[in-house]
Design an enzyme around this catalytic site. Structure first.
Site, mmCIF file in Angstrom:
data_model
loop_
_atom_site.group_PDB
_atom_site.id
_atom_site.type_symbol
_atom_site.label_atom_id
_atom_site.label_comp_id
_atom_site.label_asym_id
_atom_site.label_seq_id
_atom_site.Cartn_x
_atom_site.Cartn_y
_atom_site.Cartn_z
ATOM 1 N N SER A 11 49.567 43.161 -15.722
ATOM 2 C CA SER A 11 48.857 41.982 -15.437
ATOM 3 C C SER A 11 48.660 42.086 -14.102
ATOM 4 O O SER A 11 49.740 41.627 -13.369
ATOM 5 C CB SER A 11 49.419 40.889 -16.196
ATOM 6 N N HIS A 36 45.237 44.296 -17.144
ATOM 7 C CA HIS A 36 44.957 43.183 -17.678
ATOM 8 C C HIS A 36 44.683 42.020 -16.762
ATOM 9 O O HIS A 36 45.418 41.942 -15.842
ATOM 10 C CB HIS A 36 46.198 42.798 -18.637
ATOM 11 N N ASP A 38 44.017 38.005 -16.198
ATOM 12 C CA ASP A 38 44.423 36.724 -16.604
ATOM 13 C C ASP A 38 43.470 35.572 -15.889
ATOM 14 O O ASP A 38 43.679 35.248 -14.759
ATOM 15 C CB ASP A 38 45.815 36.487 -16.296
ATOM 16 N N MET A 40 42.427 31.858 -15.911
ATOM 17 C CA MET A 40 43.022 30.547 -16.180
ATOM 18 C C MET A 40 41.948 29.355 -15.473
ATOM 19 O O MET A 40 41.642 29.492 -14.243
ATOM 20 C CB MET A 40 44.153 30.424 -15.719
ATOM 21 N N HIS A 69 41.446 38.405 -20.136
ATOM 22 C CA HIS A 69 41.958 37.430 -21.061
ATOM 23 C C HIS A 69 41.301 36.169 -20.446
ATOM 24 O O HIS A 69 41.946 35.571 -19.475
ATOM 25 C CB HIS A 69 43.429 37.735 -21.080
ATOM 26 N N MET A 71 41.486 32.606 -20.518
ATOM 27 C CA MET A 71 42.456 31.415 -20.878
ATOM 28 C C MET A 71 41.439 30.110 -20.340
ATOM 29 O O MET A 71 42.092 29.478 -19.562
ATOM 30 C CB MET A 71 43.991 31.366 -20.444
ATOM 31 N N GLY A 147 49.395 30.456 -19.488
ATOM 32 C CA GLY A 147 49.456 29.767 -18.302
ATOM 33 C C GLY A 147 50.308 30.299 -16.983
ATOM 34 O O GLY A 147 49.970 30.245 -16.183
ATOM 35 N N PHE A 148 51.387 30.916 -17.544
ATOM 36 C CA PHE A 148 52.249 31.222 -16.301
ATOM 37 C C PHE A 148 53.012 32.621 -16.617
ATOM 38 O O PHE A 148 53.425 32.985 -17.832
ATOM 39 C CB PHE A 148 53.438 30.461 -16.204
ATOM 40 N N GLY A 149 53.114 33.389 -15.537
ATOM 41 C CA GLY A 149 53.834 34.709 -15.841
ATOM 42 C C GLY A 149 55.370 34.268 -15.861
ATOM 43 O O GLY A 149 55.808 33.008 -15.365
ATOM 44 N N GLY A 150 56.254 35.215 -15.974
ATOM 45 C CA GLY A 150 57.609 35.092 -16.196
ATOM 46 C C GLY A 150 58.325 34.032 -16.752
ATOM 47 O O GLY A 150 59.484 33.672 -16.583
ATOM 48 N N ASP A 181 51.402 39.567 -25.143
ATOM 49 C CA ASP A 181 51.462 39.192 -23.782
ATOM 50 C C ASP A 181 52.283 37.901 -23.477
ATOM 51 O O ASP A 181 52.287 36.953 -24.187
ATOM 52 C CB ASP A 181 49.851 38.814 -23.628
ATOM 53 N N GLY A 182 53.077 38.347 -22.516
ATOM 54 C CA GLY A 182 54.158 37.303 -22.340
ATOM 55 C C GLY A 182 55.541 37.624 -22.599
ATOM 56 O O GLY A 182 56.021 37.969 -23.584
ATOM 57 N N GLY A 183 56.761 37.856 -21.453
ATOM 58 C CA GLY A 183 57.854 37.932 -21.765
ATOM 59 C C GLY A 183 58.158 39.401 -22.116
ATOM 60 O O GLY A 183 58.984 39.777 -22.675
ATOM 61 N N GLY A 203 53.609 41.653 -16.946
ATOM 62 C CA GLY A 203 53.359 41.353 -15.590
ATOM 63 C C GLY A 203 54.388 41.444 -14.676
ATOM 64 O O GLY A 203 54.462 42.380 -14.009
#
Ligand code: DX5
Ligand code: ZN
Length: 224
Positions: A11, A36, A38, A40, A69, A71, A147-150, A181-183, A203
């Site tokens: 990402s 990917h 993102d 937003m 993606h 959002m 909304g946020f990476g990490g 997607d995410g974590g 990401g």
């Protein structure tokens, strides 16, 4: 691509934006085939990233498959700009506001010769995707609040839904990809794979380490 083949998608959100062209190349050199992106809008999610112009910039830097993606609210209003920018897959959220409808937006993406996906927020049940499953190339099960990476992987809240989506797809002979997607790290990707995922958006875990070739190959090995 086969809807069961595992693939790691870096990402761009987690890359170094001061050198975006080089970062895209770094992903490509590390073996990525899909990237990917993102998008937003600061309204559908509590963050603002980038829009179609950035997609167009990335398109100029690479032949990788671009997975956008969105959002954003009113994805149908902005759709043509993302198509023009060269995104090959466009994923829209079922929870977003539409001028028209989710179904009409999916129809337009396909009419433009692109692939289409729908995304589900962690709190949205699989049933919300049911009206569309015959018309999609990809179902994105968000494994963090978008909304946020990490952020941390929400296993309990999302894995039963992913497995339900996989079971429904296989029972009805459907062929869409299941994306998470995410974590996603080498520790969580295998859990998502066990519950049906084949596309793993990474990401922090892909762009984060200095040696991306190594991080990508470790991620790939974790779901091989
Ligand atoms: C979250 C985005 C993700 C994000 C993932 O809203 O949709 O694609 O970049 O970042 P990591 O892998 O760091 O959780
Ligand atoms: Zn994403």
């Amino acid at each position: 691509m086969d809807h069961t083949a595992p693939l790691i998608l870096p990402s761009l959100l987690a890359s170094d934006w001061s050198n975006i062209g080089a970062e895209v190349k770094r992903a490509e050199d590390a073996g990525a085939r899909w990237l990917h992106l993102d998008v937003m809008d600061g309204a559908f999610v509590d963050n603002i990233s980038f829009g179609p112009q950035m997609v167009q910039v990335v398109r100029k830097c690479t032949d990788m498959y671009l997975d956008a993606h969105l959002m954003i609210h009113r994805p149908d209003h902005y759709l043509d700009r993302f198509i023009k920018a060269g995104a090959q897959n466009i994923t829209i959220h079922v929870e977003a506001r539409y001028d028209t409808s989710v179904a009409e937006t999916l129809r337009r993406i396909r009419a433009a010769g692109r692939h289409c996906g729908i995304a589900l927020h962690p709190s949205t049940p699989f049933e919300a995707a049911l009206p569309y499953v015959n018309d999609i190339d990809l179902l994105l099960v968000m494994t963090v609040v978008p909304g946020f990476g990490g952020q941390a992987f929400m296993e309990k809240e999302t894995m039963p839904k992913l497995a339900a989506a996989r079971d429904h797809r296989d029972k009805h002979g459907l062929k869409f990809h299941l994306e998470v997607d995410g974590g996603i790290y080498t520790t969580t990707a295998p859990i998502a794979k066990q519950h049906g995922a084949n596309l793993f958006v990474c990401g922090t875990s892909s762009f984060g380490p200095p040696d991306m070739r190594q991080s990508m190959s470790e991620l790939a090995a974790s779901v091989a």
